[in-house]
Design an enzyme around this catalytic site. Structure first.
Site, PDB file in Angstrom:
ATOM      1  N   ARG A   1      13.909  36.030  93.226  1.00  0.00           N
ATOM      2  CA  ARG A   1      14.062  36.054  91.759  1.00  0.00           C
ATOM      3  C   ARG A   1      15.010  37.177  91.352  1.00  0.00           C
ATOM      4  O   ARG A   1      15.846  37.025  90.470  1.00  0.00           O
ATOM      5  CB  ARG A   1      12.687  36.242  91.081  1.00  0.00           C
TER       6      ARG A   1
ATOM      7  N   PHE B   1      11.498  23.324  88.948  1.00  0.00           N
ATOM      8  CA  PHE B   1      10.156  23.708  89.408  1.00  0.00           C
ATOM      9  C   PHE B   1       9.903  25.160  88.984  1.00  0.00           C
ATOM     10  O   PHE B   1       9.607  26.021  89.804  1.00  0.00           O
ATOM     11  CB  PHE B   1      10.012  23.555  90.930  1.00  0.00           C
TER      12      PHE B   1
ATOM     13  N   SER C   1       6.876  19.992  85.743  1.00  0.00           N
ATOM     14  CA  SER C   1       6.076  18.854  85.276  1.00  0.00           C
ATOM     15  C   SER C   1       4.735  19.298  84.690  1.00  0.00           C
ATOM     16  O   SER C   1       4.009  18.492  84.140  1.00  0.00           O
ATOM     17  CB  SER C   1       5.834  17.876  86.424  1.00  0.00           C
TER      18      SER C   1
ATOM     19  N   ASP D   1      13.098  25.189  93.699  1.00  0.00           N
ATOM     20  CA  ASP D   1      11.965  25.802  94.405  1.00  0.00           C
ATOM     21  C   ASP D   1      10.748  24.881  94.304  1.00  0.00           C
ATOM     22  O   ASP D   1       9.776  25.193  93.619  1.00  0.00           O
ATOM     23  CB  ASP D   1      11.654  27.183  93.803  1.00  0.00           C
TER      24      ASP D   1
ATOM     25  N   CYS E   1       9.066  25.467 101.073  1.00  0.00           N
ATOM     26  CA  CYS E   1       7.903  26.262 101.494  1.00  0.00           C
ATOM     27  C   CYS E   1       6.987  25.424 102.375  1.00  0.00           C
ATOM     28  O   CYS E   1       5.808  25.720 102.522  1.00  0.00           O
ATOM     29  CB  CYS E   1       7.160  26.829 100.294  1.00  0.00           C
TER      30      CYS E   1
HETATM   31  N1  SAH Z   1       9.691  29.073  91.335  1.00  0.00           N
HETATM   32  C1  SAH Z   1       8.345  29.339  90.883  1.00  0.00           C
HETATM   33  C2  SAH Z   1       7.283  28.693  91.739  1.00  0.00           C
HETATM   34  C3  SAH Z   1       7.398  27.181  91.857  1.00  0.00           C
HETATM   35  S1  SAH Z   1       5.923  26.420  92.348  1.00  0.00           S
HETATM   36  C4  SAH Z   1       8.154  30.866  90.763  1.00  0.00           C
HETATM   37  O1  SAH Z   1       9.038  31.636  91.187  1.00  0.00           O
HETATM   38  O2  SAH Z   1       7.122  31.292  90.246  1.00  0.00           O
HETATM   39  C5  SAH Z   1       6.280  24.738  92.204  1.00  0.00           C
HETATM   40  C6  SAH Z   1       6.201  24.186  90.794  1.00  0.00           C
HETATM   41  O3  SAH Z   1       6.634  22.818  90.860  1.00  0.00           O
HETATM   42  C7  SAH Z   1       4.837  24.131  90.131  1.00  0.00           C
HETATM   43  O4  SAH Z   1       4.886  24.838  88.926  1.00  0.00           O
HETATM   44  C8  SAH Z   1       4.557  22.637  89.863  1.00  0.00           C
HETATM   45  O5  SAH Z   1       3.955  22.420  88.592  1.00  0.00           O
HETATM   46  C9  SAH Z   1       5.948  22.076  89.866  1.00  0.00           C
HETATM   47  N2  SAH Z   1       6.109  20.667  90.241  1.00  0.00           N
HETATM   48  C10 SAH Z   1       5.526  19.994  91.265  1.00  0.00           C
HETATM   49  N3  SAH Z   1       6.030  18.746  91.362  1.00  0.00           N
HETATM   50  C11 SAH Z   1       6.952  18.616  90.370  1.00  0.00           C
HETATM   51  C12 SAH Z   1       7.838  17.572  89.957  1.00  0.00           C
HETATM   52  N4  SAH Z   1       7.869  16.411  90.608  1.00  0.00           N
HETATM   53  N5  SAH Z   1       8.655  17.800  88.912  1.00  0.00           N
HETATM   54  C13 SAH Z   1       8.627  18.987  88.259  1.00  0.00           C
HETATM   55  N6  SAH Z   1       7.836  20.019  88.621  1.00  0.00           N
HETATM   56  C14 SAH Z   1       7.006  19.834  89.650  1.00  0.00           C
END
Ligand code: SAH
Length: 409
Positions: free
Chosen positions: A224, A240, A263, A313, A353
């Site tokens: 980040r 995400f 989402s 991510d 991950c």
């Molecule tokens: N980058 C973030 C962590 C991401 S965790 C950080 O630094 O804090 C992954 C995220 O993906 C979650 O918030 C989850 O709600 C979201 N997610 C999962 N599947 C998804 C999809 N198909 N479309 C959009 N978001 C999604």
């Protein structure tokens, strides 16, 4: 009848876990897992979480481990010193050592949000502890960790001086060990609303009761920060986004505009609260979209949108190697769309991950995505979890987060 050694509440002799011939090799390399197929027999009695002595087929004593009768990972090694007593003092030593190791690098000391214990790679299988200010969030995921909960809590309080320990032992993997979910305050006062901690100049709220994992993704902290350093003058797309960590660093770094997609409605709401907590950031440059990334990226492309920096991510698409094929298609899809949405010279920060997708495979997938997108791109940097999520050299399974910073020609 005299109460004998097998009376259930009498301290009984430690059971012996005897390995099949040849199966001692991984223990001798200090790998902490003993799979069901490696175990020839259990000599004596052990309940879930009890400490057992691990012996090679020829009787050589190798280690002390926690017995987990329901799991395919039948035992997890606490100590490769087969004479070390596993008791409260053991956890005091191990936990203190984990906390002390977090001062080794400048980027770790002084962090309010820090992983203090990273399970197997820190010599404490099944124990995860994340600190947010003066609260430690503890997740216990193995039968052995479950048994020693109170010793771990006491050791954490002693080693950190933290005011509160909150338990978030509710991950699915507990089911594999025959353990029910457990959450709540284990030490200190009840929670009084969300916690706020600081990460590289940003104030961030963490919902330790209901947020993902222990409430936040501390593993992406350095990434980040890098995103913030790269974002100056660039238009950014953060896919995400969860509670907006990458987005807020991008705004702080001077991004011209940041579109963030997730989402989850609660995640977006959390991201907006985080933005509001940082009044110096220009909220007008931030747009939030509650949507499925796979379809949103297609819509952005159809609308002719382009970005200078894209972060991908996603959640774990492949929890194990068995899911690698389906996961590979999902990674390829979003990366292909990512490359197509980049302006010339644009940057892609892309992550996986998934434990089941190694770095080599991930790089192949991203290369395939670039090729299908007709993109001339190169890797500028390989990225990983921050150093408070170490990878035990004897435990390569611990290397779950990998990322690539790519640049388009
Ligand atoms: N980058 C973030 C962590 C991401 S965790 C950080 O630094 O804090 C992954 C995220 O993906 C979650 O918030 C989850 O709600 C979201 N997610 C999962 N599947 C998804 C999809 N198909 N479309 C959009 N978001 C999604």
């Amino acid at each position: 009848m005299v109460r004998g050694a097998d009376f259930p509440f009498h301290p009984v002799r430690m059971a012996k876990l005897i390995l099949h011939p040849g199966k001692e090799r991984s223990v001798m390399r200090r790998h902490p897992w003993l799979f069901e197929g490696a175990v020839a027999k259990l000599d004596g009695r052990a309940r879930s979480g009890d400490t057992v002595e691990v012996l090679a087929h020829d009787g050589r004593s190798l280690a002390r481990a926690a017995w987990s009768p329901k799991s395919q990972i039948r035992a997890r090694v606490w100590s490769f010193d087969a004479t070390e007593t596993i008791d409260d003092a053991f956890f005091k030593r191990r936990v203190a050592a984990c906390v002390a190791r977090r001062t080794a690098l400048p980027e770790l000391s002084g962090q309010a949000g820090l992983r203090l214990i990273h399970g197997e790679s820190d010599g404490l299988p099944g124990v995860i502890a994340d600190r947010y200010g003066d609260t430690v969030v503890l997740a216990l995921t193995s039968a052995g960790a479950e048994k020693w909960r109170s010793a771990v809590v006491a050791a954490l309080v002693k080693a950190t001086g933290c005011a509160r320990v909150y338990e978030r032992s509710d991950s699915d993997v507990r089911g594999l060990e025959g353990l029910a979910p457990a959450t709540g305050v284990l030490h200190g006062p009840a929670l009084d609303g969300a916690l706020v901690f600081e990460e590289y100049g940003l104030r961030l709220e963490v919902d330790v009761e209901a947020g993902h994992k222990t409430g936040f993704y501390l593993d992406q902290r350095e990434n980040r920060r890098l995103c913030g350093e790269l974002a100056g003058g660039r238009s950014v797309l953060n896919c995400f986004c969860y509670t907006g960590g990458f987005s807020l660093q991008a705004l702080a770094g001077g991004a011209s505009d940041v579109l963030s997609i997730d989402s989850s409605g609660p995640a977006i709401a959390g991201a907006q609260r985080n933005l509001a907590l940082n009044t110096r950031l220009d909220a007008k440059r931030a747009d939030w979209l509650e949507a499925d990334v796979f379809s949103a990226l297609r819509e952005l492309r159809a609308a002719g949108r382009r970005f200078d920096l894209i972060v991908l991510d996603p959640p774990k698409f492949a929890p194990s190697a068995a899911h690698a094929d389906r996961a590979a298609r999902a990674y390829k899809d979003i990366n292909l769309l990512g490359f197509r949405l980049l302006n010339p010279g644009g940057l892609l920060m892309t992550y996986s991950c998934s434990g089941g997708v190694g770095l080599e495979l991930f790089q192949k997938i991203v290369a395939g995505a670039a090729s299908d997108a007709g993109a001339d791109a190169r890797i500028l940097k390989r990225l990983s979890a921050s150093a408070d999520h170490p990878v035990g050299l004897a435990f390569p399974e611990g290397e779950y987060l990998k990322g690539l910073l790519c640049q388009l020609a």
